[in-house]
Design an enzyme around this catalytic site. Structure first.
Site, PDB file in Angstrom:
ATOM      1  N   ASP A 228      37.229  42.131  22.237  1.00 16.54           N
ATOM      2  CA  ASP A 228      36.298  42.349  23.327  1.00 16.54           C
ATOM      3  C   ASP A 228      36.986  42.976  24.547  1.00 16.54           C
ATOM      4  O   ASP A 228      38.137  42.666  24.846  1.00 16.54           O
ATOM      5  CB  ASP A 228      35.762  40.954  23.675  1.00 16.54           C
ATOM      6  CG  ASP A 228      34.667  40.958  24.685  1.00 16.54           C
ATOM      7  OD1 ASP A 228      33.632  41.570  24.415  1.00 16.54           O
ATOM      8  OD2 ASP A 228      34.839  40.334  25.746  1.00 16.54           O
ATOM      9  N   GLU A 298      36.372  46.969  21.257  1.00 13.53           N
ATOM     10  CA  GLU A 298      35.214  47.279  22.092  1.00 13.53           C
ATOM     11  C   GLU A 298      35.660  47.871  23.410  1.00 13.53           C
ATOM     12  O   GLU A 298      36.469  47.271  24.113  1.00 13.53           O
ATOM     13  CB  GLU A 298      34.405  46.009  22.396  1.00 13.53           C
ATOM     14  CG  GLU A 298      33.135  46.296  23.194  1.00 13.53           C
ATOM     15  CD  GLU A 298      32.841  45.328  24.341  1.00 13.53           C
ATOM     16  OE1 GLU A 298      33.773  44.698  24.890  1.00 13.53           O
ATOM     17  OE2 GLU A 298      31.672  45.221  24.694  1.00 13.53           O
TER      18      GLU A 298
HETATM   19  C1  LIG Z   1      36.606  42.934  26.978  1.00 15.42           C
HETATM   20  C2  LIG Z   1      36.033  41.609  27.220  1.00 15.42           C
HETATM   21  O1  LIG Z   1      36.655  40.602  26.934  1.00 15.42           O
HETATM   22  N1  LIG Z   1      34.832  41.599  27.688  1.00 15.42           N
HETATM   23  C3  LIG Z   1      34.196  40.427  27.986  1.00 15.42           C
HETATM   24  C4  LIG Z   1      34.941  39.834  29.114  1.00 15.42           C
HETATM   25  O2  LIG Z   1      34.220  38.811  29.589  1.00 15.42           O
HETATM   26  C5  LIG Z   1      32.909  39.089  29.974  1.00 15.42           C
HETATM   27  C6  LIG Z   1      32.410  37.900  30.616  1.00 15.42           C
HETATM   28  O3  LIG Z   1      32.662  36.773  29.858  1.00 15.42           O
HETATM   29  C7  LIG Z   1      32.105  39.483  28.785  1.00 15.42           C
HETATM   30  O4  LIG Z   1      30.770  39.728  29.156  1.00 15.42           O
HETATM   31  C8  LIG Z   1      32.740  40.703  28.253  1.00 15.42           C
HETATM   32  O5  LIG Z   1      32.101  41.117  27.094  1.00 15.42           O
END
Ligand SMILES: CC(=O)N[C@H]1CO[C@H](CO)[C@@H](O)[C@@H]1O
Ligand SMILES: *[C@@H]1O[C@H](CO)[C@@H](O)[C@H](O)[C@H]1NC(C)=O
Ligand SMILES: *[C@@H]1O[C@H](CO)[C@@H](O)[C@H](O)[C@H]1NC(C)=O
Ligand SMILES: *[C@@H]1O[C@H](CO)[C@@H](O)[C@H](O)[C@H]1NC(C)=O
Ligand SMILES: *[C@@H]1O[C@H](CO)[C@@H](O)[C@H](O)[C@H]1NC(C)=O
Ligand SMILES: *[C@@H]1O[C@H](CO)[C@@H](O)[C@H](O)[C@H]1NC(C)=O
Ligand SMILES: *[C@@H]1O[C@H](CO)[C@@H](O)[C@H](O)[C@H]1NC(C)=O
Ligand SMILES: *[C@@H]1O[C@H](CO)[C@@H](O)[C@H](O)[C@H]1NC(C)=O
Ligand SMILES: *[C@@H]1O[C@H](CO)[C@@H](O)[C@H](O)[C@H]1NC(C)=O
Ligand SMILES: *[C@@H]1O[C@H](CO)[C@@H](O)[C@H](O)[C@H]1NC(C)=O
Ligand SMILES: *[C@@H]1O[C@H](CO)[C@@H](O)[C@H](O)[C@H]1NC(C)=O
Length: 584
Positions: A228, A298
């Site tokens: 993420d 991502e």
């Molecule tokens: C890249 C990532 O980790 N994105 C997340 C980071 O945290 C936010 C808030 O918790 C998420 O919405 C993101 O998707």
């Protein structure tokens, strides 16, 4: 002859002179590894299936629906976060990376899920959220009181005083990204909510901890990770103020878009971290054997940065970074060329020997059927399933689910709830997170609770899986099932891609492979009918046979059409095949 007719004649003459461009040469290695031609299905566990009647989806719920994935033709799923979390940000605030949140079940439920999925031939990918932890995580507790070894797990910085932070950085959700802690007389940095302190990846101990987290889940048997928020992993070490955005006048000073994010996004170290994680999964496979553990990353970044996720030429990174360009660069009324453009952008920039992927929806975007039109939902599902490489489906897209209705009072998404009420409708991601519509019973068969965590869409009585699964009905689901079968044909796995706009709103492509049938996909996303010719595709001649149609099409599989003159109804999408042509 009317002027209009002459124009049409001229246009079709012109078209017969155009030859569609080969924009992707099929790859002979497209199937030598399991993930290269897989459709990945994103499950949002909160909203998939509730087994215990508390109104929130859970792991046992997912287990009870694994057979559904098999029926749909899906062989891999990725789960949005299921880890221990206070739930401030729908599970993206993790307080223990090595445990399952009790809301979703137990570790033994997870073990059963993984085994049941594997027994059915379904791979399981977990979400890996490296950018921050929950403030409830023990690492943060230890860092806060400077326990030896943990002092620098997070990004701590002196401010000017207790109310003036070290710089002007703001969170993704708006307002200062710094929070004061009296115990250290320092501020910590948080890119998201105050309860999500950012880890300091410049600290090798943090890197090792997170590698250990990956190994922990690999030992459990997971098949890979979706990583993420890559652009947010590193910040510039000088901590200077960020400059104003070019269009800062359009925003309020506390808003994210007020500043130009040159110090908190896309630092080059973030990409190196992907290479480092790739090494972890590759080494694991070397030592323990088994199938490739896949990494999908991502990021919403510029194309040249995204492509580095794959590889920098010497070192490999993610097996694929999610391709969001078709999402970000298209709208309801985009022309065919406006859709072709992001498709080309990906294929023409992708480093050679790598695998493309196609995504239209996820938990952060309005539902495809809402954004691009429910009347175009099948056409778009066909588009992403039939392009070369990996297809990604967000739960519900296979039945054309639309955005649910959620009020400010019912809202759950911190991104929207943190801000003013009048901005909620514009900023919330709750609409695309409402429960899956299984059937016509109470709560759409999602839950027996009196109140579900987000309200079930009121559309469930007319749009649900049960209705769409009935024998003989033309439905989004049946189209989806057809696609999952069709994409296994060698032409879709190994074939070249030729793509062309046949009219302002009619997009077409072929998948061609020597010795195999040529398939053509034709999608009229416009709201008027259009007569087109497949003549730009030189391997398609004579009559073609319909193999799949959008659910509202009046045509049926087996129909024969003259390839030089096909009238496409508004919003109609079809796949036709032309007998094998050895001269391709
Ligand atoms: C890249 C990532 O980790 N994105 C997340 C980071 O945290 C936010 C808030 O918790 C998420 O919405 C993101 O998707
Ligand atoms: C595909 O291969 C042909 C023949 O080798 C080559 O001329 C063409 O440039 C290639 N196209 C792409 C998009 O790689
Ligand atoms: C620091 O916090 C941890 C976790 O809350 C606690 O166990 C520990 O005793 C604290 N140490 C000091 C020196 O206060
Ligand atoms: C902190 O610094 C700011 C700016 O220098 C100043 O306006 C404010 O009064 C100070 N606050 C305290 C509590 O000293
Ligand atoms: C690719 O990245 C690795 C790891 O950061 C680095 O050692 C190597 O020099 C890079 N190669 C190129 C061509 O940039
Ligand atoms: C048809 O589509 C065009 C362009 O997308 C749009 O401007 C027009 O309003 C639409 N007409 C109808 C009747 O939906
Ligand atoms: C397409 O839609 C957008 C917003 O929905 C609108 O601003 C634009 O004018 C439309 N363009 C056409 C050609 O209809
Ligand atoms: C299919 O066509 C019918 C009749 O024109 C229309 O009411 C319905 O909304 C269409 N459905 C989709 C998904 O386009
Ligand atoms: C649901 O509502 C009914 C009627 O109001 C009530 O009797 C029942 O206890 C509620 N069930 C739960 C699980 O809250
Ligand atoms: C279709 O293509 C595959 C892969 O190139 C090849 O193995 C197969 O023989 C072809 N099918 C026919 C009927 O030629
Ligand atoms: C194409 O189909 C039409 C109508 O079914 C038929 O009359 C015609 O002979 C066919 N042409 C070829 C080349 O098979």
């Amino acid at each position: 002859m009317s002027v209009l007719k002459i124009v049409i004649l001229f246009t079709s003459l012109l078209h017969s002179l155009i030859e569609a461009e080969v924009i992707y040469n099929g790859s002979s290695t497209a199937k030598d590894d399991w993930w290269k031609h897989t459709a990945f299905y994103q499950i949002y566990p909160r909203s998939f299936k509730d087994s215990d009647g508390d109104g929130l989806g859970d792991l046992n719920g997912i287990i009870s629906k694994l057979q559904y994935l098999v029926d749909a033709g899906i062989t891999a799923t990725w789960l949005s976060p299921i880890f221990k979390s206070p739930g401030v940000d729908a599970g993206y605030d993790i307080s223990d990376f090595r445990d399952i949140d009790e809301k979703f079940g137990t570790m033994s439920d997870f073990d059963r899920l993984l085994k049941a999925a594997h027994d059915l031939g379904i791979k399981v990918i977990l979400d890996f959220v490296p950018n921050h932890t929950s403030d409830q995580h023990v690492w943060f507790q230890l860092s806060k009181n400077r326990t030896k070894g943990y002092e620098d797990y997070f990004i701590w910085k002196k401010g000017y005083n207790s109310t003036t932070p070290p710089n002007n950085w703001v969170t993704r959700f708006g307002y200062s990204a710094w929070e004061y802690v009296a115990e250290r007389d320092e501020f910590y940095y948080h890119q998201f909510t105050t309860s999500q302190p950012d880890l300091d990846f410049r600290n090798p101990k943090v890197v090792q901890e997170m590698n250990d987290v990956l190994t922990f889940w690999l030992d459990k048997g997971v098949d890979g990770f979706r990583i993420d928020a890559i652009p947010f992993i590193f910040e510039h070490p000088d901590f200077k103020d960020e400059p104003l955005a070019d269009d800062y006048q359009n925003y309020k000073p506390y808003e994210y878009k007020y500043l130009k994010h040159i110090y908190v996004r896309d630092q080059p170290e973030s990409i190196d971290m992907i290479y480092q994680w790739r090494e972890v999964v590759d080494n694991y496979q070397k030592q323990k054997g088994g199938d490739t553990r896949v990494l999908m990353s991502e990021a919403y970044s510029r194309v040249n940065i995204i492509m580095q996720h794959y590889s920098n030429g010497t070192v490999e990174g993610a097996h694929f970074p999610f391709n969001f360009f078709v999402v970000t660069d298209t709208r309801y009324n985009s022309t065919a060329n406006e859709i072709i453009s992001p498709i080309k952008k990906w294929l023409q920039n992708m480093p050679s020997g790598h695998v493309a992927n196609w995504v239209l929806g996820n938990h952060d975007r309005d539902r495809v059927a809402t954004r691009l039109g429910v009347e175009n939902a099948d056409g778009y599902n066909m588009l992403i399933a039939l392009l070369p490489g990996v297809a990604v489906t967000y739960y519900g897209e296979e039945i054309g689910m639309e955005n649910g209705a959620v009020t400010w009072e019912e809202g759950q998404d911190p991104k929207a709830c943190i801000g003013p009420k009048e901005d909620y409708l514009r900023t919330t991601r709750d609409f695309e997170r409402t429960p899956f519509q299984w059937d016509s019973t109470v709560n759409a068969g999602f839950s027996t609770a009196n109140k579900t965590w987000l309200p079930v869409s009121s559309q469930y009585k007319t749009n649900n899986l049960e209705l769409q699964s009935k024998d003989g009905v033309k439905s989004h689901f049946h189209v989806y099932q057809g696609l999952m079968k069709l994409r296994k044909e060698d032409s879709f796995v190994f074939g070249n891609l030729n793509i062309e706009a046949l009219d302002t709103y009619v997009l077409a492509f072929t998948r061609e492979l020597v010795g195999n049938d040529t398939y053509a996909f034709i999608f009229n996303k416009g709201n008027y009918s259009s007569t087109v010719s497949l003549s730009p595709f030189k391997s398609v001649t004579g009559n073609v046979t319909v193999v799949l149609t959008s659910s509202n099409s009046t045509r049926n599989a087996g129909d024969t059409l003259p390839s030089g003159r096909i009238t496409m109804d508004a919003h109609e999408a079809i796949v036709v095949k032309s007998p094998s042509n050895v001269s391709v």
